[in-house]
Enzyme design. Structure first.
Site, mmCIF file in Angstrom:
data_model
loop_
_atom_site.group_PDB
_atom_site.id
_atom_site.type_symbol
_atom_site.label_atom_id
_atom_site.label_comp_id
_atom_site.label_asym_id
_atom_site.label_seq_id
_atom_site.Cartn_x
_atom_site.Cartn_y
_atom_site.Cartn_z
ATOM 1 N NE ARG A 161 -67.126 -10.859 -1.892
ATOM 2 C CZ ARG A 161 -66.605 -11.345 -3.027
ATOM 3 N NH1 ARG A 161 -66.779 -12.619 -3.329
ATOM 4 N NH2 ARG A 161 -65.945 -10.571 -3.845
ATOM 5 N NE ARG A 172 -66.174 -7.577 -7.034
ATOM 6 C CZ ARG A 172 -67.155 -8.246 -6.422
ATOM 7 N NH1 ARG A 172 -68.036 -7.598 -5.674
ATOM 8 N NH2 ARG A 172 -67.250 -9.533 -6.564
HETATM 9 P P1 AMP Z 1 -63.362 -12.715 -5.602
HETATM 10 O O1 AMP Z 1 -63.743 -13.353 -4.307
HETATM 11 O O2 AMP Z 1 -62.689 -13.695 -6.542
HETATM 12 O O3 AMP Z 1 -64.508 -11.980 -6.257
HETATM 13 O O4 AMP Z 1 -62.237 -11.615 -5.270
HETATM 14 C C1 AMP Z 1 -62.539 -10.504 -4.456
HETATM 15 C C2 AMP Z 1 -61.467 -9.442 -4.597
HETATM 16 O O5 AMP Z 1 -60.193 -9.967 -4.183
HETATM 17 C C3 AMP Z 1 -61.234 -8.913 -6.008
HETATM 18 O O6 AMP Z 1 -62.168 -7.899 -6.382
HETATM 19 C C4 AMP Z 1 -59.805 -8.389 -5.888
HETATM 20 O O7 AMP Z 1 -59.773 -7.161 -5.189
HETATM 21 C C5 AMP Z 1 -59.157 -9.432 -4.990
HETATM 22 N N1 AMP Z 1 -58.576 -10.526 -5.803
HETATM 23 C C6 AMP Z 1 -58.979 -11.839 -5.827
HETATM 24 N N2 AMP Z 1 -58.231 -12.555 -6.678
HETATM 25 C C7 AMP Z 1 -57.322 -11.683 -7.217
HETATM 26 C C8 AMP Z 1 -56.287 -11.811 -8.183
HETATM 27 N N3 AMP Z 1 -56.021 -12.974 -8.806
HETATM 28 N N4 AMP Z 1 -55.559 -10.693 -8.476
HETATM 29 C C9 AMP Z 1 -55.790 -9.514 -7.866
HETATM 30 N N5 AMP Z 1 -56.776 -9.335 -6.983
HETATM 31 C C10 AMP Z 1 -57.542 -10.391 -6.646
#
Ligand code: AMP
Length: 219
Positions: A161, A172
């Site tokens: 990713r 993050r």
């Molecule tokens: P993840 O796959 O859950 O690690 O999400 C990857 C990225 O998507 C995060 O670092 C955020 O930039 C964005 N993202 C995912 N879910 C959310 C959320 N609930 N609120 C804001 N940004 C999100």
């Protein structure tokens, strides 16, 4: 059941969510996956989200909450769902409570996956994900695929990713501590939080999680 999964990046939320959702017979709803799908389809929503994601920041609430609510309103989520990556701050948690309340519903449990910070960075830097199914997750050292770059399960292409680089992971993690961790207290006040260790083999963690959720259900 209506469940929220929380934990730092690299805790294995996506991997566990896929198994748990299957075991519990409810859909796995990942806002990160929804954003990535929008990005690869080139939608306006994807365009809005991309720069925030690449920088390791949260996508603005106006965009995220609407997208999550639309997904939860789909027929397959009527009987319950497992949320992975949503809510990610207190504003989103309040919006979720409101939306459920409006339908006379509430959450059953918030499963908190705990993992030490140094482990998180190691896990994420080596993580490789299948383009065909994001639940197929490998690691160059801990869970290497038989053939480099190829998914053992479906033969799909494995990729890293864009936001899994060391700098973005640190950002993050920072965002997780400042924005997302406070939702654990928010839900603790509602008596919903069950915390388990996310260390160990994938199936051991799934078993631990199922056990904790069942205990919560009968409590
Ligand atoms: P993840 O796959 O859950 O690690 O999400 C990857 C990225 O998507 C995060 O670092 C955020 O930039 C964005 N993202 C995912 N879910 C959310 C959320 N609930 N609120 C804001 N940004 C999100």
């Amino acid at each position: 059941m209506r469940i929220v999964l929380v934990g730092p990046p690299g805790a294995g939320k996506g991997t566990q969510a896929a198994f748990l959702a299957k075991n519990l017979g409810i859909p796995h709803i990942s806002t990160g996956d929804l954003f990535r799908a929008n990005i690869s389809q080139g939608t306006d929503l994807g365009k809005q989200a991309k720069s925030y994601m690449d920088a390791g920041n949260l996508v603005p609430d106006e965009v995220t909450i609407g997208m999550a609510k639309d997904r939860m309103a789909q027929p397959d989520a009527e009987g319950g769902f497992l949320l992975d990556g949503f809510p990610r701050n207190v504003v989103q948690a309040e919006a979720l409570d409101e939306a459920l309340k409006a339908d006379g519903l509430k959450l059953d449990a918030v499963l908190d996956l705990e993992v030490p910070e140094d482990e998180v960075v190691k896990r994420i830097a080596g993580r490789r994900i299948c383009r065909t199914d994001s639940a197929h997750v490998f690691h160059v050292t801990y869970n290497a695929p038989k053939t480099e770059g190829v998914c053992d399960i479906c033969g799909g292409e494995l990729y890293q990713r864009g936001d899994d680089t060391e700098d973005t992971v640190r950002k993050r993690l920072e965002v997780y501590h400042s924005e997302t961790e406070p939702i654990i207290d928010f839900y603790r006040a509602q008596g919903l939080v069950v915390t388990i260790s996310a260390l160990g083999k994938v199936d051991e963690v799934t078993e631990r999680a199922m056990h904790a959720l069942k205990a919560e259900k009968t409590a």
